[in-house]
Enzyme design. Structure first.
Site, PDB file in Angstrom:
ATOM      1  N   HIS A  72       0.844  -1.202   0.000  1.00  0.00           N
ATOM      2  CA  HIS A  72       0.000   0.000   0.000  1.00  0.00           C
ATOM      3  C   HIS A  72       0.874   1.244   0.000  1.00  0.00           C
ATOM      4  O   HIS A  72       1.786   1.371   0.802  1.00  0.00           O
ATOM      5  CB  HIS A  72      -0.921   0.012   1.224  1.00  0.00           C
ATOM      6  CG  HIS A  72      -2.104  -0.899   1.083  1.00  0.00           C
ATOM      7  ND1 HIS A  72      -3.276  -0.710   1.766  1.00  0.00           N
ATOM      8  CD2 HIS A  72      -2.291  -1.996   0.299  1.00  0.00           C
ATOM      9  CE1 HIS A  72      -4.140  -1.651   1.419  1.00  0.00           C
ATOM     10  NE2 HIS A  72      -3.562  -2.459   0.545  1.00  0.00           N
ATOM     11  N   TYR A 200      -9.125   5.513   7.826  1.00  0.00           N
ATOM     12  CA  TYR A 200      -9.213   5.844   9.260  1.00  0.00           C
ATOM     13  C   TYR A 200     -10.202   6.998   9.365  1.00  0.00           C
ATOM     14  O   TYR A 200      -9.947   8.075   8.823  1.00  0.00           O
ATOM     15  CB  TYR A 200      -7.857   6.306   9.802  1.00  0.00           C
ATOM     16  CG  TYR A 200      -6.822   5.214   9.970  1.00  0.00           C
ATOM     17  CD1 TYR A 200      -6.026   4.789   8.904  1.00  0.00           C
ATOM     18  CD2 TYR A 200      -6.613   4.624  11.212  1.00  0.00           C
ATOM     19  CE1 TYR A 200      -5.064   3.805   9.078  1.00  0.00           C
ATOM     20  CE2 TYR A 200      -5.638   3.634  11.390  1.00  0.00           C
ATOM     21  CZ  TYR A 200      -4.876   3.231  10.321  1.00  0.00           C
ATOM     22  OH  TYR A 200      -3.924   2.249  10.493  1.00  0.00           O
ATOM     23  N   PRO A 292      -4.014   0.137  18.905  1.00  0.00           N
ATOM     24  CA  PRO A 292      -3.759  -0.307  17.529  1.00  0.00           C
ATOM     25  C   PRO A 292      -3.913   0.779  16.453  1.00  0.00           C
ATOM     26  O   PRO A 292      -3.657   0.505  15.279  1.00  0.00           O
ATOM     27  CB  PRO A 292      -4.787  -1.422  17.328  1.00  0.00           C
ATOM     28  CG  PRO A 292      -5.836  -1.175  18.344  1.00  0.00           C
ATOM     29  CD  PRO A 292      -5.203  -0.487  19.491  1.00  0.00           C
ATOM     30  N   LYS A 296       1.150  -0.375  15.137  1.00  0.00           N
ATOM     31  CA  LYS A 296       2.560  -0.451  15.536  1.00  0.00           C
ATOM     32  C   LYS A 296       2.958  -1.661  16.374  1.00  0.00           C
ATOM     33  O   LYS A 296       4.146  -1.949  16.511  1.00  0.00           O
ATOM     34  CB  LYS A 296       2.938   0.813  16.335  1.00  0.00           C
ATOM     35  CG  LYS A 296       3.017   2.060  15.496  1.00  0.00           C
ATOM     36  CD  LYS A 296       4.226   2.019  14.579  1.00  0.00           C
ATOM     37  CE  LYS A 296       4.208   3.053  13.499  1.00  0.00           C
ATOM     38  NZ  LYS A 296       4.175   2.514  12.136  1.00  0.00           N
ATOM     39  N   TYR A 384       4.192   6.263  10.088  1.00  0.00           N
ATOM     40  CA  TYR A 384       3.331   5.139   9.737  1.00  0.00           C
ATOM     41  C   TYR A 384       4.120   4.044   9.015  1.00  0.00           C
ATOM     42  O   TYR A 384       3.962   2.853   9.303  1.00  0.00           O
ATOM     43  CB  TYR A 384       2.144   5.612   8.880  1.00  0.00           C
ATOM     44  CG  TYR A 384       1.027   4.594   8.828  1.00  0.00           C
ATOM     45  CD1 TYR A 384      -0.058   4.678   9.702  1.00  0.00           C
ATOM     46  CD2 TYR A 384       1.063   3.537   7.923  1.00  0.00           C
ATOM     47  CE1 TYR A 384      -1.075   3.727   9.675  1.00  0.00           C
ATOM     48  CE2 TYR A 384       0.059   2.581   7.888  1.00  0.00           C
ATOM     49  CZ  TYR A 384      -1.016   2.690   8.756  1.00  0.00           C
ATOM     50  OH  TYR A 384      -2.018   1.738   8.733  1.00  0.00           O
TER      51      TYR A 384
HETATM   52  P1  RFL Z   1       2.091 -12.195  21.447  1.00  0.00           P
HETATM   53  O1  RFL Z   1       1.601 -12.255  20.048  1.00  0.00           O
HETATM   54  O2  RFL Z   1       1.147 -11.859  22.530  1.00  0.00           O
HETATM   55  O3  RFL Z   1       2.733 -13.631  21.744  1.00  0.00           O
HETATM   56  C1  RFL Z   1       3.124 -14.029  23.046  1.00  0.00           C
HETATM   57  C2  RFL Z   1       3.091 -15.549  23.129  1.00  0.00           C
HETATM   58  O4  RFL Z   1       3.544 -15.956  24.416  1.00  0.00           O
HETATM   59  C3  RFL Z   1       2.689 -16.962  24.922  1.00  0.00           C
HETATM   60  N1  RFL Z   1       2.769 -16.940  26.388  1.00  0.00           N
HETATM   61  C4  RFL Z   1       3.461 -17.834  27.110  1.00  0.00           C
HETATM   62  N2  RFL Z   1       4.192 -18.884  26.751  1.00  0.00           N
HETATM   63  C5  RFL Z   1       4.783 -19.598  27.760  1.00  0.00           C
HETATM   64  N3  RFL Z   1       4.636 -19.305  29.077  1.00  0.00           N
HETATM   65  C6  RFL Z   1       3.913 -18.246  29.467  1.00  0.00           C
HETATM   66  N4  RFL Z   1       3.783 -17.946  30.759  1.00  0.00           N
HETATM   67  C7  RFL Z   1       3.283 -17.456  28.474  1.00  0.00           C
HETATM   68  N5  RFL Z   1       2.502 -16.351  28.504  1.00  0.00           N
HETATM   69  C8  RFL Z   1       2.201 -16.058  27.240  1.00  0.00           C
HETATM   70  C9  RFL Z   1       1.319 -16.597  24.367  1.00  0.00           C
HETATM   71  O5  RFL Z   1       0.452 -17.719  24.329  1.00  0.00           O
HETATM   72  C10 RFL Z   1       1.677 -16.094  22.976  1.00  0.00           C
HETATM   73  O6  RFL Z   1       1.663 -17.115  22.012  1.00  0.00           O
HETATM   74  O7  RFL Z   1       3.337 -11.215  21.614  1.00  0.00           O
HETATM   75  P2  RFL Z   1       4.492 -10.795  20.544  1.00  0.00           P
HETATM   76  O8  RFL Z   1       5.127 -12.022  19.922  1.00  0.00           O
HETATM   77  O9  RFL Z   1       5.350  -9.817  21.262  1.00  0.00           O
HETATM   78  O10 RFL Z   1       3.739 -10.071  19.349  1.00  0.00           O
HETATM   79  C11 RFL Z   1       3.062  -8.857  19.564  1.00  0.00           C
HETATM   80  C12 RFL Z   1       1.874  -8.724  18.599  1.00  0.00           C
HETATM   81  O11 RFL Z   1       1.093  -9.898  18.670  1.00  0.00           O
HETATM   82  C13 RFL Z   1       1.004  -7.494  18.926  1.00  0.00           C
HETATM   83  O12 RFL Z   1       1.820  -6.389  19.235  1.00  0.00           O
HETATM   84  C14 RFL Z   1       0.078  -7.104  17.748  1.00  0.00           C
HETATM   85  O13 RFL Z   1      -0.873  -8.093  17.509  1.00  0.00           O
HETATM   86  C15 RFL Z   1      -0.619  -5.765  18.033  1.00  0.00           C
HETATM   87  N6  RFL Z   1      -1.566  -5.366  16.970  1.00  0.00           N
HETATM   88  C16 RFL Z   1      -1.117  -4.780  15.803  1.00  0.00           C
HETATM   89  N7  RFL Z   1       0.197  -4.636  15.575  1.00  0.00           N
HETATM   90  C17 RFL Z   1       0.643  -4.120  14.392  1.00  0.00           C
HETATM   91  O14 RFL Z   1       1.862  -3.983  14.216  1.00  0.00           O
HETATM   92  N8  RFL Z   1      -0.207  -3.729  13.388  1.00  0.00           N
HETATM   93  C18 RFL Z   1      -1.545  -3.849  13.533  1.00  0.00           C
HETATM   94  O15 RFL Z   1      -2.271  -3.555  12.579  1.00  0.00           O
HETATM   95  C19 RFL Z   1      -2.062  -4.371  14.782  1.00  0.00           C
HETATM   96  N9  RFL Z   1      -3.369  -4.502  14.970  1.00  0.00           N
HETATM   97  C20 RFL Z   1      -2.943  -5.525  17.163  1.00  0.00           C
HETATM   98  C21 RFL Z   1      -3.829  -5.071  16.123  1.00  0.00           C
HETATM   99  C22 RFL Z   1      -3.461  -6.133  18.312  1.00  0.00           C
HETATM  100  C23 RFL Z   1      -4.811  -6.270  18.458  1.00  0.00           C
HETATM  101  N10 RFL Z   1      -5.264  -6.922  19.654  1.00  0.00           N
HETATM  102  C24 RFL Z   1      -6.429  -7.635  19.832  1.00  0.00           C
HETATM  103  C25 RFL Z   1      -4.375  -7.030  20.811  1.00  0.00           C
HETATM  104  C26 RFL Z   1      -5.181  -5.201  16.257  1.00  0.00           C
HETATM  105  C27 RFL Z   1      -5.694  -5.781  17.430  1.00  0.00           C
HETATM  106  C28 RFL Z   1      -7.197  -5.856  17.520  1.00  0.00           C
HETATM  107  C1  PHB Z   2      -5.823  -4.482  10.837  1.00  0.00           C
HETATM  108  O1  PHB Z   2      -5.940  -4.696   9.618  1.00  0.00           O
HETATM  109  O2  PHB Z   2      -6.096  -5.353  11.674  1.00  0.00           O
HETATM  110  C2  PHB Z   2      -5.375  -3.156  11.311  1.00  0.00           C
HETATM  111  C3  PHB Z   2      -4.934  -2.222  10.398  1.00  0.00           C
HETATM  112  C4  PHB Z   2      -4.517  -0.965  10.834  1.00  0.00           C
HETATM  113  C5  PHB Z   2      -4.554  -0.663  12.180  1.00  0.00           C
HETATM  114  C6  PHB Z   2      -4.971  -1.614  13.104  1.00  0.00           C
HETATM  115  C7  PHB Z   2      -5.392  -2.871  12.666  1.00  0.00           C
HETATM  116  O3  PHB Z   2      -4.166   0.572  12.596  1.00  0.00           O
END
Ligand code: RFL
Ligand code: PHB
Length: 389
Positions: A72, A200, A292, A296, A384
């Site tokens: 994009h 957005y 989110p 980031k 971004y």
């Molecule tokens: P994770 O993905 O939480 O993985 C951690 C892993 O550790 C395990 N765990 C354990 N294992 C052993 N012993 C324990 N005691 C443990 N405790 C936990 C868990 O089961 C899990 O498998 O962390 P990690 O690897 O640091 O990754 C981080 C990302 O997952 C997170 O920052 C993103 O998903 C955030 N996020 C977004 N990030 C972006 O860069 N771009 C986005 O567009 C974006 N959109 C989002 C998001 C997060 C969202 N939610 C719901 C939190 C949108 C949403 C809705």
């Molecule tokens: C997504 O596609 O899940 C998404 C995209 C942009 C954001 C957050 C989540 O800022």
């Protein structure tokens, strides 16, 4: 069992770190609390910065992303039915990749399997020990038995609710937090995305985001009260509300369908400092959370991995510990910049419960300034697409 680097958490940061280290000849074991299916069922991030894209390529897991991901060049911002575009490519010469976190994790597991990487699932009661000595170890339970892994370093990639951060004494750890007074209702639906780029939208009824995964999979979010019962958001209620909050031309194009996933997530900013204690290093969500709105979270986890990977290479290849000693400060400098950007995107685009008068006019002016100024747009674009590592 003995390994060089014991990684707690088999999410994206733990998996890519183990993949990079393994490729560099450094032995790792990953301990994951959940099953693989559970980890792969989490629907989260969708946007990768160009730095994260390069990291995945470097780890040898970029082929499917390069084939199936969507590059994009910009995003749309909308306020009260009027929209304008931020053209990343023109403003800062860079782009982002739309490729879901689920796909990233799947590719990483496939790569770990192909290299014979050790990922132990359903490891319960994972506990690090002796982190302030030169001989740390980690214990866990599985199949009714206790197991022990001796190692040089313990890496906490276990997310916000993991065990690693809790090992750092409260007297050492400083935490900074802001909890936002709303949540995001996320919906995944098997329908064509409403727009070729993300929208957005700031609206008096609350923020809305139109995102996507591929040409027949849309991802939408609505700002909602975080304690709203999810049953309140029937598919019909969700589509009606989304249509109200985005510009009319987009609303008229929306293709609706059944939600295949629907959940409400809280929004918070959180940073824990330092990210190192003895032989323990924190990475990704284990140390910091962003709302989110700036896309980031996953990208910050990737830049942490980059700094730690380079530092571990210096330690193992050149016996130089300077980069490990500098890891926390180096990672935090970038983390705070993304924390600022995510906070700014969130406050600029959401409607706050007490927002009236002055705050409302400032928010409108922020968006009007952004629409009128290439320099303001370039600052948004630079953040971004991702600040350099
Ligand atoms: P994770 O993905 O939480 O993985 C951690 C892993 O550790 C395990 N765990 C354990 N294992 C052993 N012993 C324990 N005691 C443990 N405790 C936990 C868990 O089961 C899990 O498998 O962390 P990690 O690897 O640091 O990754 C981080 C990302 O997952 C997170 O920052 C993103 O998903 C955030 N996020 C977004 N990030 C972006 O860069 N771009 C986005 O567009 C974006 N959109 C989002 C998001 C997060 C969202 N939610 C719901 C939190 C949108 C949403 C809705
Ligand atoms: C997504 O596609 O899940 C998404 C995209 C942009 C954001 C957050 C989540 O800022």
């Amino acid at each position: 069992m003995r390994t060089q680097v014991c990684i707690i958490g088999g999410g994206p940061s733990g998996l890519i770190l183990s993949q990079l280290l393994h490729k560099a000849g450094i032995d790792t074991v990953v301990l994951e609390r959940r099953t693989r299916d559970y980890v792969l069922s989490r629907i989260r991030a969708g946007v990768l910065e160009f730095g994260a894209v390069n990291m995945l390529r470097k780890a040898g897991v970029g082929a499917r992303m390069d084939r199936e991901g969507f590059v994009h060049d910009g995003v749309y911002l909308a306020a009260q039915n009027r929209g304008f575009r931020i053209d990343f490519k023109r403003l800062v010469g860079k782009q982002v990749m739309v490729y879901g976190q689920t796909e990233v994790t799947q590719d990483l597991y496939a790569a770990r399997d192909a290299m014979g990487g050790v990922v132990i699932h359903q490891a319960e009661g994972v506990t690090p020990h002796d982190l302030k000595t030169d001989a740390p170890f980690v214990t866990y339970h599985r199949d009714g038995a206790e197991h022990r892994i001796d190692c040089d370093y313990v890496i906490g990639c276990d997310g916000f609710h993991g065990v690693s951060r809790t090992c750092i004494p409260a007297s050492v750890l400083n935490t900074y937090e802001r909890v936002y007074p709303f949540g995001w209702l996320g919906v995944l639906s098997q329908t064509p995305p409403v727009s070729d780029e993300l929208i957005y939208a700031n609206h008096e009824r609350g923020f809305a985001l139109c995102s996507m995964r591929n040409e027949n999979l849309s991802r939408y979010y609505l700002q909602v009260p975080v304690d709203d019962p999810i049953e309140k958001w029937t598919d019909a209620a969700f589509w009606d509300e989304l249509r109200r909050r985005i510009p009319e031309d987009a609303a008229g194009r929306i293709v609706t369908g059944a939600a295949i996933e629907k959940s409400i997530a809280p929004l918070r900013s959180f940073v824990a400092e330092p990210m190192r204690w003895g032989r323990l290093f924190l990475v990704g969500d284990a140390a910091h959370i962003v709302p989110p709105t700036g896309a980031k979270g996953l990208n910050l986890a990737m830049s942490d991995v980059h700094y730690l990977y380079e530092a571990l290479l210096s330690r193992y290849n050149d016996r130089d510990e300077a980069a490990l000693d500098g890891y926390s400060a180096c990672a935090l400098a970038r983390i705070w910049k993304s924390t600022r950007f995510s906070w700014w995107m969130t406050t600029t685009l959401h409607r706050f419960p007490d927002q009236a008068g002055f705050d409302q006019r400032i928010q409108e002016t922020e968006l009007a300034y952004l629409e009128s100024s290439d320099i303001a747009q370039a600052a948004l674009a630079e953040n971004y697409v991702g600040l350099p590592y």
